[in-house]
Structures are given as C-alpha cells and as structure tokens.
Design an enzyme around this catalytic site. Structure first.
Site, PDB file in Angstrom:
ATOM      1  N   ARG A 209     -17.742  -1.111   0.666  1.00  0.00           N
ATOM      2  CA  ARG A 209     -17.370  -0.560   1.973  1.00  0.00           C
ATOM      3  C   ARG A 209     -17.976   0.829   2.111  1.00  0.00           C
ATOM      4  NH1 ARG A 209     -12.907  -3.602   4.187  1.00  0.00           N
ATOM      5  NH2 ARG A 209     -12.254  -5.169   2.672  1.00  0.00           N
ATOM      6  N   GLU A 211     -17.442   3.389   3.764  1.00  0.00           N
ATOM      7  CA  GLU A 211     -16.559   4.324   4.451  1.00  0.00           C
ATOM      8  C   GLU A 211     -16.705   5.714   3.829  1.00  0.00           C
ATOM      9  OE1 GLU A 211     -12.998   2.258   3.636  1.00  0.00           O
ATOM     10  OE2 GLU A 211     -13.180   0.871   5.318  1.00  0.00           O
ATOM     11  N   ARG A 217      -7.348   7.247  -3.618  1.00  0.00           N
ATOM     12  CA  ARG A 217      -6.928   5.839  -3.568  1.00  0.00           C
ATOM     13  C   ARG A 217      -8.014   4.905  -3.064  1.00  0.00           C
ATOM     14  NH1 ARG A 217      -2.177   5.796   0.875  1.00  0.00           N
ATOM     15  NH2 ARG A 217      -2.710   3.610   1.149  1.00  0.00           N
ATOM     16  N   HIS A 218      -9.216   5.436  -2.739  1.00  0.00           N
ATOM     17  CA  HIS A 218     -10.283   4.610  -2.173  1.00  0.00           C
ATOM     18  C   HIS A 218     -11.547   4.653  -3.032  1.00  0.00           C
ATOM     19  CE1 HIS A 218      -7.836   5.202   1.542  1.00  0.00           C
ATOM     20  NE2 HIS A 218      -8.175   3.943   1.726  1.00  0.00           N
ATOM     21  N   GLU A 350      -0.124   0.249  -0.437  1.00  0.00           N
ATOM     22  CA  GLU A 350      -0.522  -1.126  -0.138  1.00  0.00           C
ATOM     23  C   GLU A 350      -1.338  -1.696  -1.291  1.00  0.00           C
ATOM     24  OE1 GLU A 350      -3.962  -3.363   2.326  1.00  0.00           O
ATOM     25  OE2 GLU A 350      -3.069  -1.619   3.325  1.00  0.00           O
ATOM     26  N   SER A 353      -3.221  -7.261   1.640  1.00  0.00           N
ATOM     27  CA  SER A 353      -2.961  -7.679   3.018  1.00  0.00           C
ATOM     28  C   SER A 353      -3.415  -9.125   3.146  1.00  0.00           C
ATOM     29  CB  SER A 353      -3.695  -6.781   4.025  1.00  0.00           C
ATOM     30  OG  SER A 353      -5.093  -6.891   3.847  1.00  0.00           O
ATOM     31  N   ARG A 401      -6.496  -0.902  -7.517  1.00  0.00           N
ATOM     32  CA  ARG A 401      -5.288  -0.361  -6.881  1.00  0.00           C
ATOM     33  C   ARG A 401      -4.044  -0.815  -7.643  1.00  0.00           C
ATOM     34  NH1 ARG A 401      -4.139   0.871  -1.354  1.00  0.00           N
ATOM     35  NH2 ARG A 401      -6.290   1.608  -1.212  1.00  0.00           N
TER      36      ARG A 401
END
Length: 427
Positions: A209, A211, A217-218, A350, A353, A401
């Site tokens: 990703r 981003e 956390r990413h 989280e 999902s 995670r």
C-alpha cells in the site's frame, strides 16, 4: 564427536557445541563465555591458562566451536541455562567478528531503533528479538493448522494486478511489458473467485500500500492472513475469525512458554463480544469519545480495548459508505441501507475487517460506480459471478498487527524482520 544443541546439554557428558559469543568476562585465572545458539545460551568456564590466552583475542559475536564437559551450574548467568555449565577443554574460532556496529548483548546500552534496523541481521541475534519471531512463526503455523482443520484450501494468488483491488490511488505502479500494472493491495478479488468454486479458501499473502503514512501501526509492505467462505454471511465468518484467534493464542501459550517469559508477556485467550456500529457509537458518546460517521477512530478503538480487555470486539452493521465496494448492502433495523461488513478490535486496535461480499454482477457494477471506479477495469472479476456464484463472506487479518498486539509491542516495525516504510528500502 557430534555437535550438541544447548537445549540438549546434560550434566556428566563430554560434548561439542557451535554458536556465537554473547558475552566474555575475564578474571585473573578464569574466564567465562556465554555462548548462544538457536536454542539458548550456556555459560562456558575456561580455567586452562593456554585457553585463557585465546580468550583475550576473542570478540563478541564471533562464531566458535567449543568442546568440554557439561557440569551442574555453580552460578546462574542472565539469559543462560541455570542448571548446567560447560567446563571448556578446547575452543576453535570459526569466524572472528569485527567491531560490532550495534549492541547485540542485551546487558549493554540500548541501540537507537533505526540503527538496529540498519543492522537487522545482527539485531535478530538478540534473545528478545529472536523470541518475537519464534512467536510470529507459531502464529503463522497455528493459522494454517486452524484453517486446515476447518477444511479450507490454502491457495497462492498473484501479486501483480491490472487494476486496484480496493479502489483509491495508493498503489505501486510498475511497467508490465507494454502495459501498466500494480503491486496488489489485497488478494480479495481472487479469494472470492475461489470461494465460489471451492467453498473455503485461505492464504498468507503479502500486500503493498503506497500510503504516505508514518505511524507505529502501519507498513507499506505487510502480510495478511486471509479467509473466504462460500454459502456464508458475515456472522458465519466472524465466528471463524474469533475461533481462529483463540486457537492462535492457545498455541502460542503452549509452544512459546520460554519466549513469552523472555518478553514478560502474560497472554490470555480472548473472549468474544459483538456490537453494532450504532451501539459502539452510543457507547463512545457515554464515554465522551469523539465519533466518526463512517469509521472508528483510533481513540475509539483504544477505548474498546480498555472497556473490554482480552476480548475480540466485533463491530458490525456498518454504514455502507464506510466499507469497500465489494461488501454487500443490507437493510438495517429501521429499513435504512447499511453494509454486511465488520471490523474486529483486539487490545485497542483493529486486527481484521471483513463481511459478506456482493455476488450479484449488476449490484457489483452499481457499487463500483458509487465508489468512483470503472466496472470495465473489473470485467473478469464481475464475470466470475455470472455462473452460479453463491453468497459468500470472508476477512483479512494482519500478521504483523496481530503479533504486535499479542506481545504488547508499540511499534509494528519491531515484528517485521526487514520492514518497508516511506524511508526504508534496505537491508
């Protein structure tokens, strides 16, 4: 003489061991070496004057072969076996280490985190760092074990794709001969196709990703544990996810007692709780936590962790705007349109999902357009549902995670062997 592992040493035996020099202590007439192999650390006692001369030239992290007699330990050394020590009769240096660029001996000064990552190949020699990845390996093994017992098939999916998996522009573009292609954000579309033929499918999949975040956390490259089930809705797969995480935690407790002790982690098998998105926001209002109309805020996730410790909280019945195009719409209790999607919150963050997927081609085209995507870019995906595709549902769960949360680690990069983020492409 065969080489013996440190974990297998028994008093009263003559043995040979291989390993790395973790610590050296020179006294007047005796020296002590803490030797480390993949199974542990043992104290080696050198009382022979000739051998002591060799010790003066020895360096930390040198690879050595040591022979001697295993005896009952007289003094306990930190991190080392407390029951035995080795009375050394011979030392052979296999590879002498140069001056270390970072601290590997965990009794010494802590090295700055970015420097540790620069020399990750040395950093992972530390018992505490090794413990993290021993546990992460157990998590992957336990995930596969659980899924096999569920009757799911492990599958391998492509990492090079022709269009976005989930929408948005945060993709890594690459040249694929004469065409443009991208590194995959998700195996979502492929695992749906398989679930519509094989009913239950799972994978451990690398995702990318692009981003431009820089948070603890990413990651820009991470691993996901994914599951998809045919003839199922979101309630079915929430149940599978809850039992899966419970199984993973149970196996870590069973197989990694030593590593959990090193990391000082007391791990409990999580309970399960279900809340609707509406109930969750009502709870946040009572707790004076800011709410988001379409999503859970990080502050809200942390509050769920505080209110429901050691619990997987499934937040379901989300607003349709808060979920991707492939999540099935449904009617809420008041007739409003919501989604059959959910998030799983564990220890204040989280971990997954998922939800029921859109399996009706015409509805899928509508949902793509509603998200600003072109159905033509997803033709093969849409067409796969024209030939008896059943209702189906699934989820994805981040490996790093989950590891981070199970171990109570603050920065996700600690649980990645060689992390990739905005500033790091090496080692």
């Amino acid at each position: 003489m065969e080489t013996t592992l440190i974990k297998d040493l028994k008093a009263g035996t003559e043995i040979k061991i291989h390993g790395w020099v973790y610590e050296i202590r020179n006294l007047a007439k005796i020296s002590f070496i803490l030797l480390r192999d993949k199974t542990g650390i043992v104290q080696c006692v050198v009382s022979n004057p000739e051998l002591n001369k060799k010790i003066s030239d020895l360096t930390l992290e040198s690879a050595v072969e040591i022979s001697g007699e295993v005896k009952e330990a007289k003094v306990k050394a930190e991190f080392a076996r407390s029951d035995v020590e080795l009375d050394v009769t011979n030392i052979k240096v296999l590879s002498k280490a140069e001056k270390l660029p970072i601290h590997v001996n965990e009794k010494t000064t802590t090295t700055e985190f970015q420097n540790r990552l620069d020399y990750r190949f040395l950093d992972i020699r530390k018992p505490k760092i090794q413990a993290i990845f021993e546990i992460e390996a157990t998590i992957m093994k336990a995930f596969r074990e659980f899924m096999d017992n569920e009757g799911a098939l492990e599958a391998v999916f492509p990492s090079i794709i022709g269009a976005s998996s989930e929408g948005g522009t945060d993709l890594y573009r690459l040249k694929y001969f004469e065409d443009d292609a991208y590194l995959s954000q998700s195996c979502q579309l492929y695992k749906q196709m398989l679930a519509c033929s094989l009913e239950k499918v799972y994978t451990l999949f690398t995702v990318w990703r692009a981003e431009k975040h820089n948070t603890p956390r990413h990651l820009n490259e991470s691993r996901q544990m994914d599951y998809e089930q045919g003839f199922a809705d979101e309630k079915d797969v929430m149940d599978v996810l809850g039992r899966c995480v419970q199984h993973i935690v149970r196996k870590v407790n069973e197989e990694n007692k030593k590593e959990l002790e090193i990391l000082k982690v007391d791990l409990k098998i999580p309970k399960i709780k279900y809340l609707t998105f509406e109930e969750t926001n009502e709870l946040f209002k009572k707790e004076k936590i800011p709410t988001d109309e379409h999503d859970l805020t990080p502050e809200g996730e942390r509050k769920l962790g505080e209110l429901f410790p050691d619990t997987i909280v499934f937040v379901h019945d989300w607003p349709l705007s808060g979920k991707p195009f492939y999540i099935m719409p449904k009617k809420g209790k008041d007739g409003e349109e919501i989604s059959a999607g959910f998030d799983a919150i564990y220890k204040g963050m989280e971990i997954s999902s998922g939800g029921q997927r859109v399996h009706i081609p015409e509805l899928l085209e509508e949902r793509l357009k509603a998200k600003g995507l072109n159905p033509k870019d997803f033709k093969s995906y849409i067409d796969s549902f024209r030939y008896g595709a059943p209702p189906h549902a699934g989820w994805g769960m981040g490996l790093e995670r989950l590891t981070m949360l199970i171990l109570g680690i603050d920065n996700i990069r600690e649980v990645v062997l060689f992390p990739r983020d905005r500033t790091r492409l090496t080692p």
